[in-house]
Design a protein around this motif. Structure first.
Motif, PDB file in Angstrom:
ATOM      1  N   UNK A 103      16.226   1.825  15.607  1.00 12.44           N
ATOM      2  CA  UNK A 103      15.085   2.376  14.884  1.00 12.44           C
ATOM      3  C   UNK A 103      14.220   1.236  14.375  1.00 12.44           C
ATOM      4  N   UNK A 104      12.906   1.319  14.636  1.00 10.83           N
ATOM      5  CA  UNK A 104      11.981   0.322  14.100  1.00 10.83           C
ATOM      6  C   UNK A 104      11.568   0.720  12.689  1.00 10.83           C
ATOM      7  N   UNK A 105      11.489  -0.285  11.829  1.00 13.07           N
ATOM      8  CA  UNK A 105      11.201  -0.048  10.414  1.00 13.07           C
ATOM      9  C   UNK A 105      10.017  -0.911  10.008  1.00 13.07           C
ATOM     10  N   UNK A 106       9.101  -0.333   9.236  1.00 13.88           N
ATOM     11  CA  UNK A 106       8.011  -1.094   8.652  1.00 13.88           C
ATOM     12  C   UNK A 106       7.873  -0.736   7.183  1.00 13.88           C
ATOM     13  N   UNK A 107       7.934  -1.751   6.323  1.00 17.08           N
ATOM     14  CA  UNK A 107       7.828  -1.521   4.874  1.00 17.08           C
ATOM     15  C   UNK A 107       6.613  -2.302   4.383  1.00 17.08           C
ATOM     16  N   UNK A 108       5.654  -1.592   3.781  1.00 15.39           N
ATOM     17  CA  UNK A 108       4.384  -2.215   3.396  1.00 15.39           C
ATOM     18  C   UNK A 108       4.160  -2.056   1.896  1.00 15.39           C
ATOM     19  N   UNK A 109       3.842  -3.176   1.268  1.00 14.06           N
ATOM     20  CA  UNK A 109       3.513  -3.148  -0.162  1.00 14.06           C
ATOM     21  C   UNK A 109       2.229  -3.920  -0.465  1.00 14.06           C
ATOM     22  N   UNK A 110       1.641  -4.571   0.562  1.00 18.80           N
ATOM     23  CA  UNK A 110       0.385  -5.300   0.363  1.00 18.80           C
ATOM     24  C   UNK A 110      -0.770  -4.318   0.538  1.00 18.80           C
ATOM     25  N   UNK A 111      -0.837  -3.390  -0.368  1.00 17.24           N
ATOM     26  CA  UNK A 111      -1.700  -2.222  -0.355  1.00 17.24           C
ATOM     27  C   UNK A 111      -0.900  -1.123  -1.026  1.00 17.24           C
ATOM     28  N   UNK A 112      -1.076   0.128  -0.636  1.00 17.62           N
ATOM     29  CA  UNK A 112      -0.186   1.170  -1.148  1.00 17.62           C
ATOM     30  C   UNK A 112       1.221   0.981  -0.596  1.00 17.62           C
ATOM     31  N   UNK A 113       2.224   1.504  -1.313  1.00 21.33           N
ATOM     32  CA  UNK A 113       3.615   1.389  -0.878  1.00 21.33           C
ATOM     33  C   UNK A 113       3.861   2.413   0.222  1.00 21.33           C
ATOM     34  N   UNK A 114       4.205   1.928   1.432  1.00 19.69           N
ATOM     35  CA  UNK A 114       4.381   2.804   2.584  1.00 19.69           C
ATOM     36  C   UNK A 114       5.605   2.378   3.379  1.00 19.69           C
ATOM     37  N   UNK A 115       6.189   3.352   4.086  1.00 18.98           N
ATOM     38  CA  UNK A 115       7.298   3.076   4.995  1.00 18.98           C
ATOM     39  C   UNK A 115       7.025   3.803   6.301  1.00 18.98           C
ATOM     40  N   UNK A 116       7.262   3.114   7.419  1.00 15.78           N
ATOM     41  CA  UNK A 116       7.187   3.744   8.733  1.00 15.78           C
ATOM     42  C   UNK A 116       8.542   3.629   9.406  1.00 15.78           C
ATOM     43  N   UNK A 142      -2.215  -5.067  -3.828  1.00 17.43           N
ATOM     44  CA  UNK A 142      -0.769  -4.946  -3.673  1.00 17.43           C
ATOM     45  C   UNK A 142      -0.207  -3.919  -4.650  1.00 17.43           C
ATOM     46  N   UNK A 143       0.791  -3.157  -4.177  1.00 21.95           N
ATOM     47  CA  UNK A 143       1.468  -2.148  -4.991  1.00 21.95           C
ATOM     48  C   UNK A 143       0.452  -1.182  -5.610  1.00 21.95           C
ATOM     49  N   UNK A 144      -0.536  -0.835  -4.815  1.00 25.88           N
ATOM     50  CA  UNK A 144      -1.604   0.029  -5.317  1.00 25.88           C
ATOM     51  C   UNK A 144      -1.029   1.346  -5.847  1.00 25.88           C
ATOM     52  N   UNK A 188       2.718  -7.220 -13.158  1.00 27.92           N
ATOM     53  CA  UNK A 188       3.015  -8.653 -13.078  1.00 27.92           C
ATOM     54  C   UNK A 188       3.230  -9.087 -11.634  1.00 27.92           C
ATOM     55  N   UNK A 189       3.922  -8.261 -10.844  1.00 32.20           N
ATOM     56  CA  UNK A 189       4.159  -8.603  -9.442  1.00 32.20           C
ATOM     57  C   UNK A 189       2.857  -8.624  -8.657  1.00 32.20           C
ATOM     58  N   UNK A 190       1.980  -7.657  -8.958  1.00 33.66           N
ATOM     59  CA  UNK A 190       0.677  -7.617  -8.285  1.00 33.66           C
ATOM     60  C   UNK A 190      -0.104  -8.893  -8.579  1.00 33.66           C
ATOM     61  N   UNK A 191      -0.082  -9.340  -9.826  1.00 35.02           N
ATOM     62  CA  UNK A 191      -0.814 -10.563 -10.194  1.00 35.02           C
ATOM     63  C   UNK A 191      -0.228 -11.775  -9.459  1.00 35.02           C
ATOM     64  N   UNK A 192       1.097 -11.829  -9.358  1.00 33.33           N
ATOM     65  CA  UNK A 192       1.732 -12.945  -8.649  1.00 33.33           C
ATOM     66  C   UNK A 192       1.329 -12.946  -7.172  1.00 33.33           C
ATOM     67  N   UNK A 193       1.367 -11.779  -6.545  1.00 37.36           N
ATOM     68  CA  UNK A 193       0.994 -11.687  -5.132  1.00 37.36           C
ATOM     69  C   UNK A 193      -0.484 -12.024  -4.940  1.00 37.36           C
ATOM     70  N   UNK A 194      -1.325 -11.612  -5.888  1.00 40.42           N
ATOM     71  CA  UNK A 194      -2.750 -11.956  -5.794  1.00 40.42           C
ATOM     72  C   UNK A 194      -2.945 -13.475  -5.851  1.00 40.42           C
ATOM     73  N   UNK A 195      -2.170 -14.153  -6.692  1.00 39.94           N
ATOM     74  CA  UNK A 195      -2.287 -15.614  -6.753  1.00 39.94           C
ATOM     75  C   UNK A 195      -1.829 -16.249  -5.431  1.00 39.94           C
ATOM     76  N   UNK A 196      -0.778 -15.673  -4.831  1.00 35.69           N
ATOM     77  CA  UNK A 196      -0.326 -16.190  -3.540  1.00 35.69           C
ATOM     78  C   UNK A 196      -1.381 -15.973  -2.458  1.00 35.69           C
TER      79      UNK A 196
END
Length: 911
Positions: free
Chosen positions: A1-14, A133-135, A144-152
């Motif tokens: 099974x192929x898995x995709x987990x996205x958090x750089x935007x809304x939180x989504x899973x495929x 991120x984590x919209x 706090x995590x969103x701010x960290x990812x934005x700095x990255x």
């Protein structure tokens, strides 16, 4: 099974390309809190804090568990597990999480020295962002995590902009840089990038004006002046300093492209390709990977596959040379010849190449300094051939392939070794698919399965077999399978179409370089009875001292002709074994040595396990060069050598070495009994009995008794009684009182399985009388214990206890732990039958403990069975259940079906 987990935007899973429903916002918080640390345990307290912060509900843990249950139901392809005080989201590849992939790509971009490749990696990373991120998540942790990812993200955008400017892409950058500078008006690095892009596009005045705007804002809002770098850039723009121009590549720089074509039909090797990428990562030095393996194992194909996949990482070119370290058609390429070839590829005129080899190597290192080059040194013979071809400055990477281990490259130059092994079944099948075609393979699945098995995952053999199929398109694959099936002709079939490139030719190149000891050990290893062999058996097989054999084995491993799948055990690929066996001199003498080695060593191990075991009286000289072993840990030795011992017995029967075949059965009696391997023991003694038919009457009697015991342990009682009656007749005729005693003992145990305790007592009493007549103290203890057992089963508890007490005295006097454990079992039965359940539990538990120390697991099942009854007598039903469940598992493992059914019935009654 192929898995995709996205958090750089809304939180989504495929899952398999389809979106999965994560539920409401708080449930998405739970998923994101786990996914951000994928494959790591997030403690429960930390998870609660991430989801709710200080506003956690009163029953946060229960609510959390509810959310986790819903997530498991919504995401059937993902594992959310409880681990050591927390929870973890487990995935096969962490890079399926876009945050992890973003970080991975950015790290790779920052460590590569090729600007074009670094830009590509940065761009791949930036394309993962779909928005904030984590919209939609609003917990303090999410913010706090969103701010960290934005700095990255911002840092990556600045890094890639520097590279784009370095590559002269300033024209298209200006709109993006204007927008970024407006969003970050106090960031001096963003301001500097915009100023440089404006200057290079002819907008010097705008660049200076932007500087003044930034300087004014810094003074107003921070009370500070611009930093040194921004002031220096301003000054250079004012003076139109030439240093601001786009760096240019030297016009005369030649870019060599020497890689051969990528391998056709390549399949598998995903782990090896990943290991190469890791070994050759740019870490500021000159990374070197050494691919080691037997000829024909696919080292060159692996190196070229990786090189073509990563060709863009080396914009300054690729150098390649076949050093011909094991080529029968030509001598090895000298380092000087290889260096001159490299210099020519780098644009150095022949007349400019110095005559001195050291000067040539120095010029080569100068020419590659500061460049991003891949150097592939194929088929190297030794370290001396490779060292002059190594670049001396960072930016380059080196792949070396060799049949030798090249340990000097590892120790002196920090090379990373990579062992190329055989292909697994799926990879081998894929190779045939690529070469022969899926439809043709699908039409003959049985033939294909046999071809794969006979080639054993060996890439060269698979390629040759595929080639034969390709040039004979009208011939069924079953014909090819038939041709390969006969081991005596298999190598010939694999050599037929191209003798100079077949398996035999490939192995001959390695064989021709061996010393006398190496050649002797190599060829005789082709005769190994089992799948592998240890040093002691190999020394006897070769007829050499252990020290010389060990050195030869190490040398052969360095040449990739043998391998150690586990420490101290050596094996060959099946095709290498065929080649070696065909070259062996006096193979029958070598087989005789190793068979006698196994037989004598097994007898020695059996004596350590049971010093009282009556060894069959026979004398046969040990062949010269055979060096039997006295195992210090017999059970471990038998565990390791079991398959080899069975194979040795088969060879002994085939060659008519009947006494050795019988010894191999007799020497393993105690081991098989203690391990509970009763089916294997029966097969062993069927072979032992066949050998005994060619030996004396006494040996035949022993074989009948052991066959009887083997049948009885499998509840094959008619066969067991028949064999034991034969043994009794033989020993009565011979007047052998000791063997008669042991056989009556065996008969008593068999009749017990028929619940004929009176008959069992009769035979046990006869066995005791015979032991007393011959004065065998240990056997007296064994037979007294046996008599006490049947007396207890018949309800004569007082006299049974007395016999058991005397037996225990004998065993403690002789320090016989096995006998003491057996007698404690009898005392436990006597106590349990007498209603003294606490004493019974104590006796049974002590007996179990002693048997575990001895490694005898056969009787422990029955002991747990009896322990359960005693515990039930005490009223401890949970402990009784545990004991019976243990007994059930052991009966099942020993394939004692009648006992399994009985134990299941007891457990059902307990319920």
């Amino acid at each position: 099974m192929t898995v995709g987990i996205r958090m750089l935007g809304g939180v989504e899973v495929e899952l398999d390309g389809r979106p999965a429903a994560l539920g409401h916002t708080r449930q998405q918080h739970v998923f994101a809190a786990l996914a951000i640390d994928v494959n790591a345990v997030v403690p429960v307290d930390e998870l609660v804090d991430r989801v709710w912060g200080e506003q956690s509900p009163q029953r946060a843990t229960g609510t959390l568990q509810s959310y986790l249950t819903r997530l498991r139901n919504a995401l059937p392809g993902l594992a959310i597990v409880r681990r050591s005080g927390g929870y973890a989201l487990l995935v096969d590849d962490p890079l399926t999480v876009d945050v992890r992939l973003f970080e991975h790509l950015v790290d790779r971009a920052r460590t590569t020295s090729a600007p074009e490749r670094a830009v590509e990696l940065f761009e791949q990373a930036l394309q993962l962002w779909r928005g904030e991120a984590l919209a939609g998540l609003d917990s303090p942790w999410a913010v706090a995590t969103r701010e960290l990812l934005d700095r990255q993200l911002f840092a990556a955008e600045l890094d890639v902009t520097d590279l784009r400017l370095q590559l002269g892409r300033h024209g298209v950058l200006v709109p993006e840089l204007v927008e970024r500078a407006a969003a970050h008006p106090l960031d001096e690095r963003a301001a500097g990038q915009l100023m440089l892009a404006l200057y290079r596009t002819g907008r010097q005045a705008e660049a200076l004006a932007h500087y003044e705007a930034v300087r004014g804002r810094l003074a107003t809002e921070l009370g500070a002046d611009p930093g040194v770098e921004l002031r220096q850039l301003h000054q250079r723009i004012l003076t139109a300093n030439p240093v601001l121009a786009v760096p240019a590549r030297p016009a005369d720089q030649v870019v060599p492209r020497q890689l051969p074509a990528p391998p056709t039909g390549f399949a598998g090797r995903a782990d090896e390709l990943a290991a190469l990428s890791e070994a050759l990562a740019d870490t500021g030095g000159v990374p070197i990977a050494v691919i080691v393996g037997n000829g024909g194992i696919g080292k060159t194909a692996l190196a070229l596959r990786w090189a073509h996949l990563r060709i863009e990482d080396f914009p300054d070119g690729q150098l390649h040379v076949n050093l011909r370290g094991f080529d029968p058609s030509a001598p090895p390429v000298t380092p000087s010849t290889a260096v001159r070839g490299f210099l020519g590829a780098l644009g150095v005129e022949p007349r400019s190449v110095p005559a001195d080899p050291d000067a040539q190597a120095a010029l080569y290192r100068s020419r590659v300094a500061g460049r991003r080059l891949l150097v592939v040194l194929d088929n190297a013979a030794d370290v001396a051939q490779v060292e002059p071809l190594l670049p001396g400055s960072p930016g380059c990477a080196v792949i070396v392939t060799s049949r030798n281990r090249l340990a000097g490259l590892v120790t002196k130059h920090g090379a990373r070794p990579l062992i190329a092994g055989i292909l697994d079944d799926s990879e081998a099948r894929a190779l045939l698919d690529n070469r022969v075609g899926v439809r043709r393979l699908a039409a003959e699945p049985d033939a294909v399965a046999e071809i794969l098995a006979l080639c054993g995952g060996f890439p060269l053999a698979l390629s040759i077999a595929a080639g034969r199929a390709q040039i004979r398109p009208g011939q069924p694959l079953a014909v090819l399978a038939d041709e390969l099936r006969d081991a005596s002709t298999r190598l010939g079939v694999l050599d037929e179409d191209d003798p100079g490139s077949g398996v035999t030719a490939m192995l001959s190149c390695s064989f021709d370089t061996l010393t006398a000891d190496q050649a002797r050990v190599f060829t005789l290893l082709g005769l190994v009875p089992g799948d592998d062999i240890d040093l002691h058996a190999a020394a006897s097989l070769a007829g050499l001292p252990a020290g010389r054999t060990a050195q030869a084995l190490r040398d052969l491993e360095q040449r990739s002709l043998v391998s150690q799948d586990s420490p101290g055990r050596w094996r060959m690929h099946d095709l290498v074994r065929l080649y070696a066996a065909n070259r062996a001199e006096d193979p029958e003498a070598a087989l005789r040595r190793v068979v006698v080695f196994y037989a004598r060593s097994a007898q020695a191990g059996n004596r350590v396990l049971d010093p009282s075991f009556p060894v069959t009286d026979a004398d046969e000289p040990i062949p010269p060069g055979c060096q039997p072993l006295a195992p210090s840990d017999p059970m471990a030795w038998f565990d390791e050598e079991r398959r080899c011992l069975l194979a040795a017995q088969r060879i002994a029967l085939e060659h008519g070495w009947h006494l050795a075949a019988f010894w191999l059965a007799e020497g393993q009696v105690i081991y098989y009994y203690r391990r509970g391997r009763h089916h294997d023991n029966l097969a062993l003694w069927q072979a032992g009995a066949a050998a005994a038919e060619h030996l004396g009457l006494g040996v035949q009697g022993v074989a009948h008794r052991q066959l009887g015991r083997a049948h009885s342990r499998l509840h094959q009682l008619p066969e067991a009684i028949d064999e034991l009656n034969r043994a009794l007749a033989v020993f009565e005729q011979a007047g052998d009182l000791g063997q008669l005693s042991r056989t009556h003992q065996a008969m008593a145990l068999v009749l017990e399985r028929r619940s004929d305790d009176l008959a069992s007592l009769d035979h046990a009493t006869k066995a005791l009388d015979l032991a007393l007549r011959i004065g065998h103290r240990l056997w007296e203890g064994e037979m007294r214990n046996l008599v006490s057992w049947y007396l207890a089963r018949l309800g004569k508890l007082d006299v049974a206890h007395e016999e058991a007490r005397q037996a225990l005295e004998v065993f403690r006097e002789l320090d016989d732990r096995a006998g003491e454990a057996d007698t404690l079992d009898s005392l436990g039965l006597i106590a349990e039958r007498g209603g003294r359940h606490a004493d019974a539990v104590d006796h049974f538990r002590r007996s179990i403990e002693m048997y575990r120390e001895l490694g005898n697991f056969t009787v422990i099942a029955g002991l747990h069975d009896r322990l359960g009854r005693a515990l039930l007598g005490l009223g401890d039903r949970p402990a009784a259940r545990r004991a019976w469940e243990h007994a059930l598992a052991q009966y099942h493992e020993q394939r004692r079906e009648a006992d399994v059914e009985r134990m299941r019935d007891q457990l059902a009654e307990l319920d």
